[in-house]
Write a protein that holds these residues in place. Structure first.
Motif, PDB file in Angstrom:
ATOM      1  N   ASN A 102      20.832   1.902  -9.344  1.00  0.00           N
ATOM      2  CA  ASN A 102      20.243   0.525  -9.478  1.00  0.00           C
ATOM      3  C   ASN A 102      21.093  -0.550  -9.815  1.00  0.00           C
ATOM      4  O   ASN A 102      21.476  -0.542 -10.920  1.00  0.00           O
ATOM      5  CB  ASN A 102      19.000   0.708 -10.412  1.00  0.00           C
ATOM      6  CG  ASN A 102      18.036  -0.315 -10.379  1.00  0.00           C
ATOM      7  OD1 ASN A 102      18.323  -1.453  -9.356  1.00  0.00           O
ATOM      8  ND2 ASN A 102      16.872  -0.434 -10.616  1.00  0.00           N
ATOM      9  N   TYR A 149      23.450  -3.992 -17.644  1.00  0.00           N
ATOM     10  CA  TYR A 149      24.081  -3.088 -18.573  1.00  0.00           C
ATOM     11  C   TYR A 149      25.407  -3.695 -19.076  1.00  0.00           C
ATOM     12  O   TYR A 149      26.049  -3.922 -20.029  1.00  0.00           O
ATOM     13  CB  TYR A 149      24.117  -1.890 -18.338  1.00  0.00           C
ATOM     14  CG  TYR A 149      24.781  -0.878 -19.208  1.00  0.00           C
ATOM     15  CD1 TYR A 149      25.901  -0.302 -19.061  1.00  0.00           C
ATOM     16  CD2 TYR A 149      23.860  -0.495 -20.516  1.00  0.00           C
ATOM     17  CE1 TYR A 149      26.275   0.716 -20.024  1.00  0.00           C
ATOM     18  CE2 TYR A 149      24.483   0.350 -21.493  1.00  0.00           C
ATOM     19  CZ  TYR A 149      25.590   0.899 -21.306  1.00  0.00           C
ATOM     20  OH  TYR A 149      26.174   1.748 -22.028  1.00  0.00           O
ATOM     21  N   GLN A 178      20.060  -2.924 -12.826  1.00  0.00           N
ATOM     22  CA  GLN A 178      20.319  -2.223 -14.236  1.00  0.00           C
ATOM     23  C   GLN A 178      21.599  -2.262 -14.625  1.00  0.00           C
ATOM     24  O   GLN A 178      21.995  -2.648 -15.551  1.00  0.00           O
ATOM     25  CB  GLN A 178      19.562  -0.882 -13.897  1.00  0.00           C
ATOM     26  CG  GLN A 178      18.481  -0.864 -15.077  1.00  0.00           C
ATOM     27  CD  GLN A 178      17.645   0.460 -14.701  1.00  0.00           C
ATOM     28  OE1 GLN A 178      18.423   1.338 -14.534  1.00  0.00           O
ATOM     29  NE2 GLN A 178      16.821   0.518 -15.398  1.00  0.00           N
TER      30      GLN A 178
END
Lengths: 501, 204
Positions: free
Chosen positions: B139, B146, B142
């Motif tokens: 993804n 992060y 995401q």
């Protein structure tokens, strides 16, 4: 609540906050300034400057405490002595330049509150630039420094020269940072997607891609040489320095140069060790041309700020010799000592120019004539700082230059050191020209002397025990540092010695 | 070619003429408002291209930043300034042909580079390595989030401070100086009545 606790503990384990604590204090100071100004609605603006000075002092104290330790922060920062020394230099620059800017901003009737904001943000950008080992952090902090400097130079918005200066600065810094980005993008591509400088060196196959690495080095050199105002990227310096308000010029001439020096040294030392012959020759050429050009054109200047702009171009030419002469046992000691002394010399000269232009409103060198009769203390302190810039013993500028040229000679840079010596003599000529102008009595009555008589001279306020003006404090600090640093040369050199990385 | 590749080619065949028509429209419309709207068409089609290439974060960023901010700003600027519709001069000087020559050389260079890269990467060794990377299952958003908060924390927070300073700096020269006039009047009164403000600097 449990989630927050676990998050905080995970954050603390991955990030070691104590390494960037000086910058965090500066950020807290910045936010406090903004909020205090909003709450006070524009009154009591001097308090904002006090906040700035307090936060800078606390930051310096913490940096002192950390000066010995070496801690890594997620590979974005490395706190070796080189980086810490540069952060310390930038904090000193911000501190002294704010001291000498308070009265100027008060007298020029512009709003006071944003000035410390921009100064703190420029100092913050410079500090993070000194430590960054990551292409993205380098670029963002460089843009931070450039943007805040651009806003500072356009601060007196009613002055048309200030508008012109900030416009030129914005355009040229945009062009140069785009060329820097192109160089970075080539490095990023060839190292298979690595952003951190150490990983880039590991992964680049220098033998295979040598021509393109040379192109990347050329672009990065163009981008950083703009900030350092080396020849031929120096064209913005005289116009911007002449147009911006004087305390802002004082800030520029030290902070952005010191930050750009640390960037230049780190990039070229870490990334291009295989090309050291090539870029040594190019930097030597640039340094020689800057020295020659800066000193020769400074002889013909009529405006003090413009003359100091050209002289700062030549001073950076001298410092480049120090970068080229770095070797294993001495590190970058010569460059760091000269930079330290240069900060005080330059800020001292600008402090006195600020005081003079506050009282007479002019920047012409001719108007400094006969200053000795009106204000002997100002004259003598200006004489001290100018002689230190020229490199006359026993002032500290002499010791700095001596060490620099000695190192350059030992490292085999015979042409550069010879040119530097010759151009130093030329620089002594134009500094002495100003000193002679100040010390001799003029027979023609000049208008500026008449306006000077209306205001009280410096002598009376120094005689009274309380220091009433912060500019005077900055002046005295810089005068002391310019003269006495020569005596304390040995411990300074000892500190700056093990900085080779 | 199986069905998914066919659909992919079909979508690309729809988007690319859109980009081409939009960019030709940008430079050849005489009315600058039409020109700016066709620029918006170009940006939107580029964003759809990013969607088709499975880069969802960049597609969303392109829509928000380019179409939503930059193009809107261009349209505002054009509509605020009073543009008289002038006819272009028909004489094509030396600059026209120099630019034409330079752009065509650049275009041919890019086409050659793309052909060479295509030949290089379509060999079987590289395809198997590429499939090993398994990029399609992660993804994007995401991952980006992060990395932003772990590896790139310092530049991320610094960029937010940069935005703050840029905002303050942009408003500073542009705002009304009513308070400045009051302060100037006060200073004049104090100057006349007492000694110069420099002597009474209240810093300490």
């Amino acid at each position: 609540m449990n989630d927050i606790n676990s998050f905080l503990s995970r954050l603390n384990s991955t990030i070691n906050f104590s390494t960037i604590l000086p910058e965090i204090i500066l950020i807290v100071g910045l936010i406090t300034i903004v909020i205090t100004d909003l709450v006070n609605k524009g009154k009591n603006a001097i308090f904002l400057y006090k906040i700035f000075l307090v936060s800078t002092l606390v930051s310096m104290g913490i940096l002192f405490y950390q000066l010995i330790s070496v801690i890594a922060f997620e590979d974005l920062y490395t706190n070796n002595i080189f980086n810490n020394l540069f952060r310390f230099f930038i904090l000193i620059c911000s501190f002294i330049s704010v001291l000498l800017s308070v009265d100027y901003v008060l007298c020029s009737k512009i709003s006071l509150a944003e000035f410390p904001l921009f100064k703190i943000s420029a100092g913050l950008g410079g500090m993070i630039l000194s430590c960054a080992t990551d292409l993205i952090t380098i670029y963002v902090s460089l843009e931070f420094l450039a943007l805040s400097s651009c806003f500072l130079s356009g601060y007196t918005k009613r002055d048309i020269r200030s508008n012109e200066a900030s416009m030129k600065f914005l355009l040229m810094s945009g062009a140069s940072s785009s060329s820097l980005l192109y160089g970075f993008s080539l490095l990023y591509g060839f190292s298979d997607g690595q952003v951190q400088l150490d990983n880039i060196i590991d992964k680049i196959l220098f033998s295979q891609y040598l021509p393109t690495i040379c192109i990347s080095a050329a672009f990065i050199l163009a981008g950083t040489a703009f900030k350092l105002s080396l020849f031929p990227f120096h064209q913005w310096t005289p116009d911007v320095y002449e147009g911006s308000p004087t305390p802002v010029v004082a800030f520029f001439s030290v902070t952005s140069k010191v930050a750009a020096l640390s960037l230049f040294t780190r990039l070229f030392r870490l990334i291009f060790p295989y090309l050291s012959n090539e870029w040594h020759i190019v930097v030597e050429l640039l340094a020689i041309s800057s020295m020659i050009l800066g000193n020769l054109i400074a002889v013909t200047q009529r405006s003090f700020k413009r003359m100091l702009a050209y002289s700062s171009i030549s001073q950076i030419g001298y410092v480049m010799i120090g970068i080229l002469a770095a070797d294993l046992e001495n590190g970058y000691a010569s460059m760091l000592t000269y930079t330290f002394i240069y900060i005080f010399m330059n800020l001292g000269t600008f402090a006195r120019i600020t005081l003079f232009s506050l009282r007479t409103g002019t920047d012409n060198i001719r108007d400094y004539a006969g200053l000795y009769m009106k204000d002997p203390v100002l004259t003598f302190s200006l004489v001290l700082c100018l002689l230190s810039l020229g490199g006359i013993p026993p002032l500290s500028g002499f010791f700095g230059k001596l060490y620099l040229f000695w190192h350059g000679w030992k490292a085999g840079l015979y042409i550069s050191v010879t040119v530097a010596l010759v151009t130093s003599v030329i620089s002594i000529y134009y500094y002495l020209k100003i000193i002679k102008l100040m010390l001799t009595k003029t027979t023609n009555p000049v208008d500026t002397l008449k306006t000077y008589e209306k205001q009280k001279s410096l002598v009376s306020s120094v005689i009274s025990t309380k220091l009433k003006s912060s500019v005077e404090m900055a002046m005295i600090l810089c005068a002391l540092a310019s003269t006495l640093s020569g005596l304390f040369m040995d411990p300074i050199i000892k500190i700056t010695r093990n900085t080779f990385f | 070619m199986n069905l998914s590749e066919l659909i992919h080619e079909f979508i690309l065949a729809l988007i690319e003429p859109g980009i081409l028509v939009g960019s030709i429209g940008t430079i050849s419309f005489i009315n600058t408002t039409n020109s700016s709207f066709s620029l918006g068409l170009v940006f939107t089609c580029i964003s759809l291209l990013y969607f088709a290439l499975n880069a969802d974060f960049i597609a969303a960023a392109q829509l928000l930043v380019y179409v939503g901010a930059i193009n809107v700003l261009i349209v505002f600027a054009i509509m605020i300034t009073d543009q008289s519709v002038s006819s272009d001069s028909e004489k094509r000087g030396i600059g026209y042909f120099t630019a034409l020559g330079a752009c065509s050389i650049l275009f041919l260079t890019i086409v050659c580079i793309f052909h060479k890269i295509n030949d290089f990467y379509s060999s079987s060794i590289h395809q198997s390595e590429y499939l090993k990377l398994n990029l399609f299952e992660q993804n994007d958003v995401q991952n980006i989030g992060y990395q932003l908060l772990n590896k790139f924390l310092v530049p991320f927070e610094l960029a937010s401070l940069l935005l703050l300073v840029a905002l303050v700096g942009a408003i500073n020269p542009a705002r009304d100086e009513d308070e400045g006039k009051d302060i100037a009047e006060n200073k004049k009164k104090s100057f006349v009545s007492s000694t110069s403000p420099r002597d009474k600097s209240s810093f300490f």
